[in-house]
Scaffold this motif. Structure first.
Motif, PDB file in Angstrom:
ATOM      1  N   PRO A  20       0.838  -1.195   0.000  1.00  0.00           N
ATOM      2  CA  PRO A  20       0.000   0.000   0.000  1.00  0.00           C
ATOM      3  C   PRO A  20       0.876   1.250   0.000  1.00  0.00           C
ATOM      4  O   PRO A  20       1.959   1.258   0.582  1.00  0.00           O
ATOM      5  CB  PRO A  20      -0.811  -0.113   1.289  1.00  0.00           C
ATOM      6  N   ASP A  24      -2.030   5.674   1.794  1.00  0.00           N
ATOM      7  CA  ASP A  24      -3.064   4.690   2.125  1.00  0.00           C
ATOM      8  C   ASP A  24      -2.782   4.034   3.464  1.00  0.00           C
ATOM      9  O   ASP A  24      -3.678   3.850   4.283  1.00  0.00           O
ATOM     10  CB  ASP A  24      -3.173   3.617   1.041  1.00  0.00           C
ATOM     11  N   ALA A  25      -1.520   3.685   3.710  1.00  0.00           N
ATOM     12  CA  ALA A  25      -1.148   3.060   4.976  1.00  0.00           C
ATOM     13  C   ALA A  25      -1.354   4.033   6.128  1.00  0.00           C
ATOM     14  O   ALA A  25      -1.852   3.665   7.190  1.00  0.00           O
ATOM     15  CB  ALA A  25       0.294   2.587   4.926  1.00  0.00           C
ATOM     16  N   ARG A  27      -3.472   6.563   6.175  1.00  0.00           N
ATOM     17  CA  ARG A  27      -4.916   6.747   6.333  1.00  0.00           C
ATOM     18  C   ARG A  27      -5.510   5.582   7.118  1.00  0.00           C
ATOM     19  O   ARG A  27      -6.334   5.773   8.003  1.00  0.00           O
ATOM     20  CB  ARG A  27      -5.568   6.885   4.951  1.00  0.00           C
ATOM     21  N   ALA A  28      -5.080   4.371   6.846  1.00  0.00           N
ATOM     22  CA  ALA A  28      -5.586   3.201   7.560  1.00  0.00           C
ATOM     23  C   ALA A  28      -5.184   3.269   9.030  1.00  0.00           C
ATOM     24  O   ALA A  28      -5.993   2.980   9.914  1.00  0.00           O
ATOM     25  CB  ALA A  28      -5.056   1.913   6.921  1.00  0.00           C
ATOM     26  N   ARG A  30      -4.609   5.945  10.744  1.00  0.00           N
ATOM     27  CA  ARG A  30      -5.387   7.015  11.369  1.00  0.00           C
ATOM     28  C   ARG A  30      -6.788   6.523  11.698  1.00  0.00           C
ATOM     29  O   ARG A  30      -7.308   6.806  12.776  1.00  0.00           O
ATOM     30  CB  ARG A  30      -5.422   8.233  10.451  1.00  0.00           C
ATOM     31  N   ALA A  31      -7.404   5.777  10.791  1.00  0.00           N
ATOM     32  CA  ALA A  31      -8.751   5.245  11.030  1.00  0.00           C
ATOM     33  C   ALA A  31      -8.732   4.252  12.191  1.00  0.00           C
ATOM     34  O   ALA A  31      -9.638   4.262  13.038  1.00  0.00           O
ATOM     35  CB  ALA A  31      -9.283   4.585   9.764  1.00  0.00           C
ATOM     36  N   GLU A  32      -7.703   3.411  12.238  1.00  0.00           N
ATOM     37  CA  GLU A  32      -7.580   2.458  13.346  1.00  0.00           C
ATOM     38  C   GLU A  32      -7.407   3.185  14.674  1.00  0.00           C
ATOM     39  O   GLU A  32      -8.008   2.797  15.678  1.00  0.00           O
ATOM     40  CB  GLU A  32      -6.392   1.525  13.114  1.00  0.00           C
ATOM     41  N   THR A  81       0.954   8.071  13.511  1.00  0.00           N
ATOM     42  CA  THR A  81      -0.118   8.244  12.522  1.00  0.00           C
ATOM     43  C   THR A  81      -0.234   9.660  11.990  1.00  0.00           C
ATOM     44  O   THR A  81      -0.893   9.884  10.989  1.00  0.00           O
ATOM     45  CB  THR A  81      -1.479   7.871  13.142  1.00  0.00           C
TER      46      THR A  81
END
Length: 103
Positions: A20, A24-25, A27-28, A30-32, A81
């Motif tokens: 990724p 993208d990594a 963003r993932a 940050r969402a986690e 993050t």
């Protein structure tokens, strides 16, 4: 020598599968972080948050007081993050964390 350099450049431009992309990594991650910190802190008291996170860097009023009324605590960026850690809290007899947001 020039042929060798050309071969290296062509090989570098070939279609190589990649992981990724960094955005993208990130963003993932940050969402986690947002999901996890909401799970950990929602409905906890302001006193508990201050014990866990310490003093915030900023306190922000929510325009119009918010619905429900409250304010936002802003902490430093998370190094892993890039999240600017922010907690919206609800005013009341016991001030409680309403939500965490990664900004």
């Amino acid at each position: 020598m020039a042929a060798g350099a050309a071969a290296v450049l062509l090989a570098a431009c070939s279609d190589v599968p990649r992981g990724p992309s960094a955005p993208d990594a990130l963003r993932a991650g940050r969402a986690e972080r947002e999901t996890e910190l909401n799970r950990q802190w929602q409905n906890h008291s302001l006193a508990e948050l201050l014990l866990g996170f310490g003093r915030p860097e900023l306190l922000l009023d929510i325009p119009g007081g918010g619905n429900p009324p409250g304010f936002v605590l802003v902490y430093a960026r998370d190094a892993g993050t890039g999240c600017l850690d922010t907690f919206a809290v609800v005013s009341g007899p016991v001030i409680r964390v309403r939500m965490y947001q990664c900004r």
